[in-house]
Design a protein around this motif. Structure first.
Motif, PDB file in Angstrom:
ATOM      1  N   ARG A  65       0.926  -1.182   0.117  1.00  0.00           N
ATOM      2  CA  ARG A  65       0.026   0.026  -0.103  1.00  0.00           C
ATOM      3  C   ARG A  65       0.790   1.193  -0.053  1.00  0.00           C
ATOM      4  N   THR A  66       0.474   2.377  -0.779  1.00  0.00           N
ATOM      5  CA  THR A  66       1.288   3.274  -0.640  1.00  0.00           C
ATOM      6  C   THR A  66       0.528   4.634   0.130  1.00  0.00           C
ATOM      7  N   TYR A  67       1.294   5.295   1.058  1.00  0.00           N
ATOM      8  CA  TYR A  67       0.964   6.261   1.964  1.00  0.00           C
ATOM      9  C   TYR A  67       1.181   7.656   1.608  1.00  0.00           C
ATOM     10  N   GLY A  68       0.590   8.672   1.721  1.00  0.00           N
ATOM     11  CA  GLY A  68       0.944   9.995   1.576  1.00  0.00           C
ATOM     12  C   GLY A  68       1.178  10.604   2.938  1.00  0.00           C
ATOM     13  N   GLU A  69       1.714  11.811   2.817  1.00  0.00           N
ATOM     14  CA  GLU A  69       1.908  12.542   4.065  1.00  0.00           C
ATOM     15  C   GLU A  69       0.463  13.029   4.559  1.00  0.00           C
ATOM     16  N   GLY A  70       0.282  12.839   5.798  1.00  0.00           N
ATOM     17  CA  GLY A  70      -1.220  13.371   6.401  1.00  0.00           C
ATOM     18  C   GLY A  70      -2.225  12.095   6.456  1.00  0.00           C
ATOM     19  N   ASP A  71      -1.889  11.030   5.726  1.00  0.00           N
ATOM     20  CA  ASP A  71      -2.616   9.929   5.750  1.00  0.00           C
ATOM     21  C   ASP A  71      -2.885   9.501   7.234  1.00  0.00           C
ATOM     22  N   LYS A  72      -4.029   8.767   7.604  1.00  0.00           N
ATOM     23  CA  LYS A  72      -4.372   8.349   8.928  1.00  0.00           C
ATOM     24  C   LYS A  72      -4.112   6.655   8.799  1.00  0.00           C
ATOM     25  N   VAL A  73      -3.215   6.423   9.603  1.00  0.00           N
ATOM     26  CA  VAL A  73      -2.889   4.933   9.676  1.00  0.00           C
ATOM     27  C   VAL A  73      -2.999   4.182  11.073  1.00  0.00           C
TER      28      VAL A  73
END
Length: 200
Positions: A65-73
């Motif tokens: 999975r690719t996550y970007g800055e600011g994503d909630k995880v």
């Protein structure tokens, strides 16, 4: 005969031993060196084959999975604190916010009072409708960055320097994990961190 070995004379059961020709010290050393080198090369070839096979099997089951800055995880918790039962502890801790993508597989994640570097295998997206208040008010610019100013933290009064840090829940001061003998895995099992200054 009848499923049993027959006791025969030794000269019939075993071949006669061949006399071993005598060899000098130099021949023995050269042969030993050659055999050792061949065994080493064979072991390295087997290790490379095993690595390729393990990578192939891992890539078949990987869910990237690719996550970007600011994503909630959410972050998967491997370690369990002393005195706690793994079966009764929730496996996922969070939610947190992705601060930075270090590599295609490594991410820096801001939890409520700590900053962690996590592999994408231990992250899952947060789809909660209601988020904690600190996430709603959170801004990536609030986190100390090594490239922004010479601001100092912790007991050592040194900058962040891309090191693991944890924030005190009572005085909001940031501390280096190495300065207070706290590892990122241990920090995951802490609900509320209190520094020595607030504990006295």
């Amino acid at each position: 005969m009848l499923g049993r070995e027959i006791n025969l004379p030794a000269d019939l059961m075993f071949e006669p031993c061949q006399p071993i020709p005598s060899q000098g010290v130099e021949d023995y050393v050269s042969k030993l060196t050659r055999v050792t080198r061949e065994a080493h090369e064979l072991a390295r070839d087997k290790l490379k084959q095993s690595q390729r096979r393990m990578k192939r099997n891992y890539d078949l089951r990987i869910l990237e999975r690719t996550y970007g800055e600011g994503d909630k995880v959410y972050v998967l918790v491997d370690a369990v604190g002393k005195g706690k039962c793994r079966k009764l502890c929730p496996p996922w801790r969070g939610p947190g916010v992705v601060l930075k993508k270090l590599t295609p597989y490594l991410f820096r994640v801001q939890m409520r009072n700590k900053v962690l570097t996590v592999n994408h295998d231990k992250l899952k997206p947060c789809r909660d409708r209601q988020l904690p208040a600190w996430i709603s008010k959170f801004s990536i610019a609030e986190i100390p960055d090594g490239d922004v100013g010479p601001e100092v933290y912790c007991l050592c009064r040194k900058p962040w320097d891309n090191r693991f840090m944890i924030q005190c829940d009572f005085c909001s001061e940031w501390f280096h994990g190495s300065c207070i003998n706290l590892s990122p895995s241990d920090a995951l099992s802490i609900d509320k961190f209190k520094c020595k200054g607030c504990g006295t």
